[in-house]
Motif scaffolding. Structure first.
Motif, PDB file in Angstrom:
ATOM      1  N   UNK A  59      29.122  18.817  -1.839  1.00 56.74           N
ATOM      2  CA  UNK A  59      30.578  18.783  -1.979  1.00 56.74           C
ATOM      3  C   UNK A  59      31.016  18.075  -3.258  1.00 56.74           C
ATOM      4  N   UNK A  60      30.293  17.050  -3.659  1.00 59.60           N
ATOM      5  CA  UNK A  60      30.610  16.376  -4.929  1.00 59.60           C
ATOM      6  C   UNK A  60      30.417  17.362  -6.087  1.00 59.60           C
ATOM      7  N   UNK A  61      29.315  18.089  -6.058  1.00 57.21           N
ATOM      8  CA  UNK A  61      29.074  19.100  -7.099  1.00 57.21           C
ATOM      9  C   UNK A  61      30.116  20.217  -7.037  1.00 57.21           C
ATOM     10  N   UNK A  62      30.496  20.624  -5.817  1.00 57.35           N
ATOM     11  CA  UNK A  62      31.514  21.671  -5.670  1.00 57.35           C
ATOM     12  C   UNK A  62      32.846  21.207  -6.234  1.00 57.35           C
ATOM     13  N   UNK A  63      33.203  19.946  -6.015  1.00 58.55           N
ATOM     14  CA  UNK A  63      34.447  19.423  -6.564  1.00 58.55           C
ATOM     15  C   UNK A  63      34.376  19.346  -8.081  1.00 58.55           C
ATOM     16  N   UNK A  64      33.222  19.008  -8.619  1.00 59.18           N
ATOM     17  CA  UNK A  64      33.050  18.990 -10.068  1.00 59.18           C
ATOM     18  C   UNK A  64      33.201  20.396 -10.644  1.00 59.18           C
ATOM     19  N   UNK A  65      32.592  21.379  -9.970  1.00 58.38           N
ATOM     20  CA  UNK A  65      32.749  22.769 -10.421  1.00 58.38           C
ATOM     21  C   UNK A  65      34.209  23.208 -10.299  1.00 58.38           C
TER      22      UNK A  65
ATOM     23  N   UNK B  65      36.161  21.761 -13.116  1.00 52.85           N
ATOM     24  CA  UNK B  65      35.856  22.503 -14.338  1.00 52.85           C
ATOM     25  C   UNK B  65      36.616  23.827 -14.351  1.00 52.85           C
ATOM     26  N   UNK B  66      36.642  24.513 -13.219  1.00 55.20           N
ATOM     27  CA  UNK B  66      37.370  25.786 -13.122  1.00 55.20           C
ATOM     28  C   UNK B  66      38.872  25.569 -13.308  1.00 55.20           C
ATOM     29  N   UNK B  67      39.409  24.477 -12.736  1.00 56.27           N
ATOM     30  CA  UNK B  67      40.830  24.162 -12.922  1.00 56.27           C
ATOM     31  C   UNK B  67      41.146  23.951 -14.394  1.00 56.27           C
ATOM     32  N   UNK B  68      40.274  23.202 -15.059  1.00 55.92           N
ATOM     33  CA  UNK B  68      40.467  22.923 -16.481  1.00 55.92           C
ATOM     34  C   UNK B  68      40.430  24.217 -17.286  1.00 55.92           C
ATOM     35  N   UNK B  69      39.465  25.069 -16.988  1.00 52.46           N
ATOM     36  CA  UNK B  69      39.358  26.356 -17.700  1.00 52.46           C
ATOM     37  C   UNK B  69      40.619  27.195 -17.457  1.00 52.46           C
ATOM     38  N   UNK B  70      41.102  27.172 -16.224  1.00 52.72           N
ATOM     39  CA  UNK B  70      42.322  27.948 -15.917  1.00 52.72           C
ATOM     40  C   UNK B  70      43.512  27.399 -16.673  1.00 52.72           C
ATOM     41  N   UNK B  71      43.604  26.080 -16.798  1.00 55.38           N
ATOM     42  CA  UNK B  71      44.711  25.467 -17.534  1.00 55.38           C
ATOM     43  C   UNK B  71      44.665  25.782 -19.022  1.00 55.38           C
ATOM     44  N   UNK B  72      43.455  25.976 -19.542  1.00 52.32           N
ATOM     45  CA  UNK B  72      43.302  26.215 -20.970  1.00 52.32           C
ATOM     46  C   UNK B  72      43.477  27.680 -21.348  1.00 52.32           C
ATOM     47  N   UNK B  73      43.546  28.557 -20.373  1.00 48.91           N
ATOM     48  CA  UNK B  73      43.753  29.979 -20.650  1.00 48.91           C
ATOM     49  C   UNK B  73      45.173  30.195 -21.152  1.00 48.91           C
ATOM     50  N   UNK B  74      45.330  30.975 -22.210  1.00 49.11           N
ATOM     51  CA  UNK B  74      46.689  31.277 -22.649  1.00 49.11           C
ATOM     52  C   UNK B  74      47.405  32.095 -21.572  1.00 49.11           C
TER      53      UNK B  74
END
Length: 120
Positions: free
Chosen positions: A99-105, A108-117
């Motif tokens: 679960x710790x690794x899943x939250x880290x992933x 990361x996915x949230x950050x990538x989504x935020x950085x998408x134009x």
């Protein structure tokens, strides 16, 4: 670069604390900063350069409410076992690690989504 995840958790009495995790190392503090400072001391790096990931406190498509609840429950169990000088059962530790690794992933996915134009 070191990747650090900071997770917010609550103990059995409902008191909030933070857990900072970098690979195999982890620390707990009353604030995210305390947890990070304790972890940085463990890492022994004089010049600390890291990507910090702070857990979202609301369920989303990347990390569900059920996952958040189970992570909090396992963290309570982990703290209780630690305070008694014991370890979690192997299956509980494996689930906590997962679960710790899943939250880290998820972070990361949230950050990538935020950085998408945005598509206008």
């Amino acid at each position: 670069m070191t990747i650090v995840a900071i997770l917010s958790t609550r103990d059995a009495s409902g008191e909030k604390s933070y857990r900072a995790i970098a690979g195999e190392k982890h620390s707990v503090g009353k604030t995210a900063g305390q947890a990070l400072d304790a972890l940085t001391a463990q890492l022994g790096e004089t010049e600390f350069s890291a990507l910090l990931v702070i857990q979202s406190f609301h369920p989303d498509t990347f990390f569900s409410a059920q996952q958040q609840e189970r992570l909090s429950e396992l963290m309570r169990l982990w703290r209780s076992a630690r305070d008694r000088g014991q370890e979690l059962l192997p299956e509980q530790q494996a689930q906590l690690d997962y679960l710790v690794e899943a939250e880290l992933r998820a972070a990361t996915a949230r950050t990538a989504a935020l950085m998408q134009p945005e598509n206008s």
